[in-house]
Design a protein around this motif. Structure first.
Motif, PDB file in Angstrom:
ATOM      1  N   GLY A 137     -16.772  40.762   7.734  1.00  0.00           N
ATOM      2  CA  GLY A 137     -16.832  39.996   8.977  1.00  0.00           C
ATOM      3  C   GLY A 137     -15.522  39.993   9.723  1.00  0.00           C
ATOM      4  N   ASN A 138     -14.816  38.866   9.711  1.00  0.00           N
ATOM      5  CA  ASN A 138     -13.572  38.737  10.462  1.00  0.00           C
ATOM      6  C   ASN A 138     -12.611  37.826   9.700  1.00  0.00           C
ATOM      7  OD1 ASN A 138     -11.723  39.018  12.577  1.00  0.00           O
ATOM      8  ND2 ASN A 138     -12.563  37.303  13.718  1.00  0.00           N
ATOM      9  N   PHE A 193     -17.406  41.095  20.625  1.00  0.00           N
ATOM     10  CA  PHE A 193     -16.680  39.825  20.524  1.00  0.00           C
ATOM     11  C   PHE A 193     -17.622  38.711  20.069  1.00  0.00           C
ATOM     12  CE2 PHE A 193     -15.124  35.779  22.131  1.00  0.00           C
ATOM     13  CZ  PHE A 193     -13.838  35.774  21.590  1.00  0.00           C
ATOM     14  N   ILE A 194     -18.825  38.674  20.610  1.00  0.00           N
ATOM     15  CA  ILE A 194     -19.797  37.646  20.204  1.00  0.00           C
ATOM     16  C   ILE A 194     -20.101  37.771  18.705  1.00  0.00           C
ATOM     17  CG2 ILE A 194     -22.175  36.855  20.468  1.00  0.00           C
ATOM     18  CD1 ILE A 194     -20.297  36.038  22.754  1.00  0.00           C
ATOM     19  N   TYR A 195     -20.294  39.011  18.242  1.00  0.00           N
ATOM     20  CA  TYR A 195     -20.539  39.226  16.813  1.00  0.00           C
ATOM     21  C   TYR A 195     -19.369  38.697  15.976  1.00  0.00           C
ATOM     22  CZ  TYR A 195     -20.112  41.728  12.414  1.00  0.00           C
ATOM     23  OH  TYR A 195     -19.904  42.032  11.097  1.00  0.00           O
ATOM     24  N   LEU A 196     -18.132  39.070  16.366  1.00  0.00           N
ATOM     25  CA  LEU A 196     -16.952  38.644  15.618  1.00  0.00           C
ATOM     26  C   LEU A 196     -16.790  37.126  15.645  1.00  0.00           C
ATOM     27  CD1 LEU A 196     -14.492  41.448  16.780  1.00  0.00           C
ATOM     28  CD2 LEU A 196     -15.319  41.103  14.438  1.00  0.00           C
ATOM     29  N   ALA A 197     -17.107  36.527  16.788  1.00  0.00           N
ATOM     30  CA  ALA A 197     -17.001  35.074  16.914  1.00  0.00           C
ATOM     31  C   ALA A 197     -18.011  34.379  15.995  1.00  0.00           C
ATOM     32  CB  ALA A 197     -17.222  34.646  18.354  1.00  0.00           C
ATOM     33  N   ILE A 198     -19.218  34.911  15.939  1.00  0.00           N
ATOM     34  CA  ILE A 198     -20.268  34.299  15.113  1.00  0.00           C
ATOM     35  C   ILE A 198     -19.901  34.347  13.635  1.00  0.00           C
ATOM     36  CG2 ILE A 198     -22.648  34.562  14.302  1.00  0.00           C
ATOM     37  CD1 ILE A 198     -23.366  35.415  17.189  1.00  0.00           C
ATOM     38  N   ALA A 231     -10.179  38.354  16.804  1.00  0.00           N
ATOM     39  CA  ALA A 231     -11.292  39.016  17.498  1.00  0.00           C
ATOM     40  C   ALA A 231     -10.822  39.590  18.834  1.00  0.00           C
ATOM     41  CB  ALA A 231     -12.443  38.031  17.715  1.00  0.00           C
ATOM     42  N   LEU A 232      -9.988  38.855  19.553  1.00  0.00           N
ATOM     43  CA  LEU A 232      -9.424  39.353  20.812  1.00  0.00           C
ATOM     44  C   LEU A 232      -8.575  40.595  20.588  1.00  0.00           C
ATOM     45  CD1 LEU A 232      -8.347  36.015  22.566  1.00  0.00           C
ATOM     46  CD2 LEU A 232     -10.167  37.568  23.304  1.00  0.00           C
ATOM     47  N   VAL A 233      -7.785  40.580  19.514  1.00  0.00           N
ATOM     48  CA  VAL A 233      -6.952  41.739  19.191  1.00  0.00           C
ATOM     49  C   VAL A 233      -7.823  42.957  18.892  1.00  0.00           C
ATOM     50  CG1 VAL A 233      -5.341  42.674  17.467  1.00  0.00           C
ATOM     51  CG2 VAL A 233      -4.992  40.375  18.388  1.00  0.00           C
ATOM     52  N   ILE A 234      -8.901  42.769  18.148  1.00  0.00           N
ATOM     53  CA  ILE A 234      -9.821  43.871  17.830  1.00  0.00           C
ATOM     54  C   ILE A 234     -10.445  44.437  19.096  1.00  0.00           C
ATOM     55  CG2 ILE A 234     -12.015  44.442  16.700  1.00  0.00           C
ATOM     56  CD1 ILE A 234     -11.248  42.371  14.528  1.00  0.00           C
ATOM     57  N   ILE A 235     -10.897  43.570  19.985  1.00  0.00           N
ATOM     58  CA  ILE A 235     -11.531  44.020  21.225  1.00  0.00           C
ATOM     59  C   ILE A 235     -10.534  44.773  22.102  1.00  0.00           C
ATOM     60  CG2 ILE A 235     -12.664  43.250  23.348  1.00  0.00           C
ATOM     61  CD1 ILE A 235     -14.323  43.081  20.686  1.00  0.00           C
ATOM     62  N   LEU A 236      -9.305  44.274  22.176  1.00  0.00           N
ATOM     63  CA  LEU A 236      -8.268  44.972  22.947  1.00  0.00           C
ATOM     64  C   LEU A 236      -7.955  46.341  22.344  1.00  0.00           C
ATOM     65  CD1 LEU A 236      -5.776  42.077  23.809  1.00  0.00           C
ATOM     66  CD2 LEU A 236      -7.118  43.430  25.430  1.00  0.00           C
ATOM     67  N   THR A 237      -7.959  46.432  21.025  1.00  0.00           N
ATOM     68  CA  THR A 237      -7.727  47.721  20.360  1.00  0.00           C
ATOM     69  C   THR A 237      -8.822  48.710  20.712  1.00  0.00           C
ATOM     70  OG1 THR A 237      -6.660  46.552  18.522  1.00  0.00           O
ATOM     71  CG2 THR A 237      -7.306  48.841  18.144  1.00  0.00           C
ATOM     72  N   ALA A 238     -10.073  48.249  20.686  1.00  0.00           N
ATOM     73  CA  ALA A 238     -11.195  49.113  21.059  1.00  0.00           C
ATOM     74  C   ALA A 238     -11.058  49.573  22.507  1.00  0.00           C
ATOM     75  CB  ALA A 238     -12.512  48.367  20.859  1.00  0.00           C
TER      76      ALA A 238
END
Length: 578
Positions: free
Chosen positions: A126-127, A23-28, A89-96
């Motif tokens: 990136g995102n 998430f930190i990576y995606l946020a950056i 990014a939240l959606v990606i993390i939830l998918t993982a």
């Protein structure tokens, strides 16, 4: 057989650490990159979803995505582009996380971490903002989690909720109806269990689940006054998209693209197989440490060269690497129901979920590979561990080279570009004078946008109607204006649909809209240079350029006696003679 993990606590810590780091990576990376097309298309949809839903009729094919995006817009729309990238990014993390829960009994900590970052870096730009492809991946991941759990513990609610989330996925993106093919897993399950009575019960619960989801969404549409808009969107767009010659979603064009994807994957699968076999054989043949070091370096260069040469097509290459152990395991582990179910589910999602996207795996592959990646990495881990027990380091060295090459190349790609915003991220440190455009881009693009936005302020205010031709939906979003013909991105229409939509809009409009026209090509991110074909009506069509759309558009301008009131080398603003 795959090993199950018994050491749970440190594994949970690793999961949390991996997801937090991701998430930190995606946020950056979300802070950089400015796209004029896809992201603006989504953002203007969410912006108008509740305010002026008929102005974004085209995108009601993605109704549930629009509903969630519209709610986010109401709650956090003040956060502009950046807030929607955080949402994605939240959606990606939830998918993982959901994919992890479906496969956790087979995953070692290192396997989960590597698989997660490989999938995330497969998006080598990136995102982007919250998008129907990412939302589809999440809903399908949840559905598969319930379905696999249901086959394991035979709990009625698991089958029902599996069907429910499949039903929801239809409305996130209409082509997700291909996920009904996950029903094939019921046949795989009964092949092992021989319990046909349970087969029909579980299948009925699954059908009831997606039936309930369909009824729920349709009722929600009716309550919100969106039902007719949705029906019109389906009736007007699905058929024309499939049959019109100059549609980017023409059925023949898409099937050709899918076939090309599969040929790429097959070719790369053969290449990687021979590289793998040759490396393992050479490692066994030569026992000298120095020779093995030389072999390792040579393989690293070969793989790095192959991946670098095809990194713009990294999704087919990654698919080939993931497909290899899954196919082997499907035959080797045919007695193990759980593993076979996992393999088959992975293959269904990998190859059927991308259908409906105009470029198939190239567009959607990074969203459809989650389960396949986790499954394949677990297989690779098992193969490597077995060989290590025999003092054979060939597989672990080979896999290390592959993963290192893939991660390094895609990290380089992320550093050198953002989505449709080419150029090093070191150069993307300039802002734009718009509260919604709260991301950084290059100096030249920020200057171009600042000039254009300043001029547009002289002709439109939030709530006005604006026609952006043909790939400038982000300007629609930044100006908070209303699309004129049912979509903020005219390029997605075939020429006949543009003509029909313009005629319909003309009949109901109180006055003709302000027109913003491109003289460059925003798709791909190279919009700082003049495009000589912006008004070309004779050249041969290609993916980006369709002359019939320009002919229809020019006829509209001439009919209403539009005149240029401002222009530079890249854009024009036109007003009608009212």
């Amino acid at each position: 057989m795959m090993e199950k993990i018994s050491n749970v606590k440190p594994h949970k810590f690793n999961v949390l650490l991996t997801l937090f780091s991701a998430f930190i990576y995606l946020a950056i990376v979300s802070f950089q990159g400015f796209d004029l097309t896809d992201e603006g298309f989504c953002l203007s949809f969410y912006q108008q979803f509740f305010q002026n839903p008929t102005s974004v009729t085209y995108q009601f094919m993605f109704y549930l995505t629009g509903l969630f995006g519209g709610i986010w817009e109401v709650l956090f729309g003040w956060g502009g582009i950046l807030s929607f990238r955080f949402f994605n990014a939240l959606v990606i993390i939830l998918t993982a996380f959901m994919t992890y829960k479906a496969t956790e009994e087979y995953l070692q900590p290192i396997v989960f971490s590597l698989a997660t970052f490989c999938v995330i870096l497969l998006n080598n730009y990136g995102n982007i903002v919250f998008h129907h492809n990412y939302f589809s991946a999440l809903l399908v991941a949840i559905a598969v989690l319930f379905l696999l759990k249901g086959f394991k513990r035979n709990k009625k609610s698991d089958y029902y909720f599996a069907g429910f989330f499949i039903g929801l996925s239809f409305f996130a993106r209409i082509p997700n109806i291909t996920m009904l093919s996950l029903g094939f897993l019921f046949l795989v399950n009964v092949y092992y269990s021989k319990d046909w009575k349970q087969f029909w019960k579980s299948l009925l619960l699954w059908v009831c689940g997606w039936g309930t989801a369909i009824i729920l969404i349709l009722c929600s549409m009716y309550v919100l006054g969106h039902f007719n808009i949705f029906i019109n969107s389906i009736a007007e767009n699905i058929f024309s998209l499939a049959i019109e010659d100059d549609s980017n979603h023409n059925l023949i064009t898409m099937m050709t693209s899918y076939l090309y994807n599969y040929v790429q994957i097959s070719r790369l699968l053969v290449i990687y197989f021979f590289l793998f076999a040759g490396f393992v054989f050479s490692f066994k043949l030569f026992k000298t440490k120095k020779i093995r070091v030389v072999l390792t370096v040579l393989m690293l260069l070969l793989l790095f060269g192959q991946l670098y040469h095809a990194y713009m097509s990294s999704k087919p290459g990654y698919y080939a690497l993931i497909l290899f152990p899954i196919l082997i395991s499907t035959f080797v582990d045919y007695r193990n129901k759980s593993i076979v179910l996992l393999n088959v589910a992975s293959l269904i999602i990998m190859f059927l979920l991308p259908l409906g996207s105009d470029r198939g795996i190239e567009n959607m592959g990074s969203n459809t590979i989650w389960l396949g990646s986790f499954t394949a990495f677990a297989h690779y881990y098992r193969m490597a561990k077995y060989k290590l027990q025999q003092k054979d380091y060939s597989i672990i060295v080979f896999l290390s080279i592959v993963i290192f090459s893939f991660l390094l190349i895609n990290l380089y790609s992320v550093s050198s570009s953002a989505y449709f915003d080419l150029g090093s991220r070191a150069e993307k440190r300039y802002s734009m004078n718009n509260s919604l455009a709260n991301v950084y881009t290059t100096h030249s693009k920020s200057m171009i946008m600042n000039e254009l936005l300043l001029e547009l302020d002289n002709y439109v205010v939030p709530g006005d109607t604006l026609l952006c031709f043909e790939s400038l939906p982000t300007l629609q979003y930044l100006t908070r204006t209303v699309p004129f013909i049912g979509a903020s991105w005219v390029w997605v229409y075939d020429s006949n649909s543009v003509k029909i939509s313009l005629l319909r809009a003309e009949k109901t409009a109180a006055k003709m809209p302000v027109v913003l026209r491109q003289k460059t090509q925003p798709i791909g991110g190279k919009w700082t240079t003049f495009d000589i074909r912006y008004n070309d009506t004779v050249s041969e069509d290609n993916y980006l350029y369709k002359k019939e759309r320009i002919i229809v558009y020019n006829a509209f301008l001439n009919k209403h006696k539009y005149k240029i009131v401002w222009e530079n080398d890249l854009f024009q603003i036109l007003l009608a003679d009212q």
